[in-house]
Design an enzyme around this catalytic site. Structure first.
Site, mmCIF file in Angstrom:
data_model
loop_
_atom_site.group_PDB
_atom_site.id
_atom_site.type_symbol
_atom_site.label_atom_id
_atom_site.label_comp_id
_atom_site.label_asym_id
_atom_site.label_seq_id
_atom_site.Cartn_x
_atom_site.Cartn_y
_atom_site.Cartn_z
ATOM 1 N N GLY A 19 0.850 -1.190 0.000
ATOM 2 C CA GLY A 19 0.000 0.000 0.000
ATOM 3 C C GLY A 19 0.874 1.223 0.000
ATOM 4 N N CYS A 33 5.212 -6.311 1.638
ATOM 5 C CA CYS A 33 5.604 -4.909 1.770
ATOM 6 C C CYS A 33 4.842 -4.233 2.927
ATOM 7 C CB CYS A 33 5.427 -4.191 0.445
ATOM 8 S SG CYS A 33 6.313 -2.627 0.418
ATOM 9 N N TYR A 34 3.903 -3.350 2.604
ATOM 10 C CA TYR A 34 3.139 -2.705 3.684
ATOM 11 C C TYR A 34 2.507 -3.764 4.590
ATOM 12 C CZ TYR A 34 -0.260 0.243 6.086
ATOM 13 O OH TYR A 34 -0.988 0.896 7.047
ATOM 14 N N HIS A 57 8.235 -7.215 -3.343
ATOM 15 C CA HIS A 57 6.990 -7.514 -4.065
ATOM 16 C C HIS A 57 7.150 -8.772 -4.926
ATOM 17 C CE1 HIS A 57 4.602 -3.943 -3.130
ATOM 18 N NE2 HIS A 57 5.765 -3.329 -3.031
ATOM 19 N N GLU A 94 4.874 -10.268 -6.470
ATOM 20 C CA GLU A 94 3.867 -10.323 -7.537
ATOM 21 C C GLU A 94 4.302 -9.637 -8.827
ATOM 22 O OE1 GLU A 94 3.825 -8.419 -4.909
ATOM 23 O OE2 GLU A 94 2.783 -6.517 -5.201
ATOM 24 N N SER A 106 -21.971 -7.479 -28.525
ATOM 25 C CA SER A 106 -21.440 -6.208 -29.019
ATOM 26 C C SER A 106 -20.304 -6.439 -30.016
ATOM 27 C CB SER A 106 -20.907 -5.401 -27.851
ATOM 28 O OG SER A 106 -19.781 -6.061 -27.298
ATOM 29 N N GLY A 107 -19.876 -7.696 -30.130
ATOM 30 C CA GLY A 107 -18.683 -7.962 -30.940
ATOM 31 C C GLY A 107 -17.446 -8.029 -30.058
ATOM 32 N N GLY A 108 -17.546 -7.536 -28.826
ATOM 33 C CA GLY A 108 -16.409 -7.533 -27.910
ATOM 34 C C GLY A 108 -16.248 -8.876 -27.209
ATOM 35 N N VAL A 109 -15.090 -9.039 -26.566
ATOM 36 C CA VAL A 109 -14.769 -10.333 -25.966
ATOM 37 C C VAL A 109 -15.674 -10.670 -24.769
ATOM 38 C CG1 VAL A 109 -12.804 -9.267 -24.762
ATOM 39 C CG2 VAL A 109 -12.941 -11.718 -24.885
ATOM 40 N N ASP A 110 -16.014 -9.674 -23.954
ATOM 41 C CA ASP A 110 -16.755 -9.984 -22.726
ATOM 42 C C ASP A 110 -18.159 -10.518 -23.022
ATOM 43 O OD1 ASP A 110 -14.493 -8.923 -21.651
ATOM 44 O OD2 ASP A 110 -15.388 -7.009 -21.102
ATOM 45 N N SER A 111 -18.888 -9.815 -23.877
ATOM 46 C CA SER A 111 -20.240 -10.304 -24.160
ATOM 47 C C SER A 111 -20.179 -11.618 -24.936
ATOM 48 C CB SER A 111 -21.058 -9.254 -24.921
ATOM 49 O OG SER A 111 -20.507 -8.983 -26.181
ATOM 50 N N ALA A 112 -19.138 -11.795 -25.755
ATOM 51 C CA ALA A 112 -19.011 -13.031 -26.535
ATOM 52 C C ALA A 112 -18.787 -14.234 -25.612
ATOM 53 C CB ALA A 112 -17.859 -12.909 -27.529
ATOM 54 N N LYS A 143 -9.759 -10.209 -16.835
ATOM 55 C CA LYS A 143 -9.791 -10.224 -18.310
ATOM 56 C C LYS A 143 -8.986 -11.391 -18.899
ATOM 57 C CE LYS A 143 -10.986 -7.662 -22.002
ATOM 58 N NZ LYS A 143 -12.252 -6.944 -22.179
#
Ligand code: XMP
Length: 519
Positions: free
Chosen positions: A63, A90-91, A178, A180, A232-238, A375
């Site tokens: 943080g 870290c924090y 870190h 990550e 919509s043609g986008g990845v999420d709705s697909a 994503k």
């Protein structure tokens, strides 16, 4: 899907406590890459709430604050006594030292950037498979001068005697660096040691089991009801549509409103993929003429956005109104949207992320199968479900489409010109194998003309602006340093192949101060 994925499934869960900045999301993603399900919780989480979730482990994120600053976030100390292994980063590690009888000093000898770490013998975090000297990424001002009571230092740096500490018996672990970030080359292995050896978490969060779990949950939610999904043609709705279709088959109907403002070939591909390949019931509304009519004479960017959004909703409502007894609406909401909205309330969706910008007052129960996914996980699920690469790896595209990439009035001719130029830009980026490094690459058509000469003739025609940016999350972006040869190729192809264009410019503005889109 109102229930929390981790709590009512067979997945072991690790809770990532968010102490601010962007660290928690990255940690949660890394944990999932190790095939352990993770969720982000605020630092105000209580021991009772944690106990109820019964996680396999807890990670305290980094943080921006100093633990010594008044009002700096703390953790409910009773959490340390739940018998659940805790890793502070870290924090988070400094907080453990402060709350559990160690020492954090403001030595004035902070460490930033790549730092050499010396690993001692034994211990869980480094196992036996790690180099005894390794590079780690540091970013801290205060230093842990004494590990928490009962913990042993298992790694040191020149400045920090307790750069990593652990008390395996009581399940307390901390790292000042870190693990990550990619600048800590062995960081992922350290996290895995914590997850598998420190917490005993099982690596069951795999694509196959994610899909199985989602399918079971969608079936439980929808039962024998009917659902609709706007594509919509986008990845999420697909991906959302493909998952829901896998779960409930013909009980799902998709609605695809073709605004005429999509990229070249995109509309056909949506129909081809969902109707022909997947056999999904699809209502395809060819609405380009209605959009062009509505946009005639509209030049103001906000007015344009509003006009496109409103017409889209009206057409979507008309089309979906014809689907009898549809009670469920599928949305491609992702986990980062849920985190950003700061609530688990299913009704809270930022309009910016809302597929096609559907209105709030539609009388549907939401089905959100991607609500717990990042994503990159959505893309993997899409690949696993057999969606084509062009859809799965599609770059973000604004809801109003090319409407906001044509400055001034939107006409069919301008859309055709822009689609052609844009297809060349994307094709060349693809050929140069830069697609996955670049956040977005596209063409913009400004509302000006300039003089040129082609053959022996003077021309007075349109310029095309190429926009390409790198970004992590679209909040900030840097203009992409595309190779000159690639720019040259794009420029000569656009001028030679797209009638009406005689000049190509490259946009070298980052965000801020620019935005990614031109309108
Ligand atoms: P800006 O232009 O604000 O864009 O830097 C940030 C990201 O959002 C996308 N974008 C939109 N997405 N509806 C959307 O669904 C919109 O109206 C819209 N405007 C911008 C943009 O493509 C970029 O990824």
């Amino acid at each position: 899907m109102g229930s929390e994925l981790g709590s009512d499934t067979h997945f072991d869960t690790v809770l990532v406590v968010d102490f601010g900045a962007q660290y928690a999301q990255l940690i949660a993603r890394r944990v999932r890459e190790a095939h352990v399900y993770s969720e982000i919780v605020p630092h105000s989480v209580t021991a009772a709430e944690v106990a109820e979730r019964a996680p396999a482990g807890i990670i305290l994120s980094g943080g921006p604050a100093s633990v010594h600053v008044e009002g700096a976030p703390r953790l409910d100390p009773a959490i340390y006594d739940l018998g659940i292994p805790v890793l502070g980063i870290c924090y988070g590690a400094q907080l453990m030292a402060l709350q559990l009888g160690g020492q954090v000093a403001n030595t004035g000898r902070g460490e930033y950037g790549k730092t050499e770490l010396t690993v001692g013998d034994g211990g869980v975090l480094f196992g036996t498979d790690q180099p005894r000297t390794q590079t780690v990424w540091m970013s801290h001002f205060d230093s842990i001068t004494e590990a928490p009571a009962g913990c042993t230092a298992v790694a040191t740096t020149a400045e920090v005697p307790a750069a990593a500490f652990e008390d395996v018996e009581r399940g307390r672990f901390g790292v000042q660096f870190h693990p990550e970030v990619v600048h800590t080359p062995h960081g992922q292995e350290i996290l895995k040691h914590f997850l598998y050896d420190g917490c005993g978490a099982r690596p069951t969060w795999t694509m196959t089991s994610i899909i199985e779990t989602e399918v079971a949950q969608i079936r439980a939610q929808v039962g024998s009801g009917r659902a609709i999904c706007g594509l919509s043609g986008g990845v999420d709705s697909a991906v959302a549509a493909a998952l829901v279709h896998k779960a409930i088959g013909h009980q799902l109907t998709c609605v695809f409103v073709d605004t005429g403002l999509m990229r070249q070939g995109e509309g056909d591909q949506v129909v081809e993929t969902f109707k022909r390949t997947f056999g999904i019931e699809l209502i395809h509304v060819r609405a380009a003429d209605r959009f062009f009519d509505r946009l005639a004479g509209v030049v103001d960017p906000e007015e344009k956005r509003k006009a496109i959004g409103e017409l889209f909703i009206r057409i979507f409502e008309d089309a979906s109104g014809g689907i009898e007894d549809a009670r469920f609406l599928v949305q491609g909401t992702l986990y980062p949207d849920v985190i950003e909205s700061g609530t688990d309330d299913a009704a809270t969706i930022k309009s910016h992320h809302n597929v096609g910008g559907l209105p709030d007052d539609m009388d549907f129960e939401l089905v959100e199968p991607l609500r717990w996914l990042f994503k990159d996980e959505v893309r993997k699920v899409g690949e696993e479900l057999g969606l084509p690469e062009e859809i799965v790896w599609r770059q973000p595209f604004p809801g109003p489409g090319l409407g906001v990439r044509i400055i001034g009035e939107v006409t069919p001719d301008k859309v055709a010109m822009l689609q052609h130029a844009d297809a060349i830009v994307r094709e060349e980026v693809h050929k140069a194998d830069l697609e996955r490094e670049i956040w977005q690459a596209f063409a913009v058509l400004p509302d000006i003309r300039s003089v040129g000469v082609m053959g022996d003739e003077r021309t007075y025609a349109h310029p095309i602006i190429i926009r390409a940016v790198t970004s992590e999350d679209a909040m900030t972006a840097d203009w992409a340093r595309l190779p000159y040869d690639l720019l040259e190729k794009m420029s000569s192809r656009i001028i030679n192949e797209v009638p009406g264009v005689n000049r190509v410019a490259y946009d070298i503005t980052s965000k801020p101060p620019g935005t990614i889109e031109w309108e």
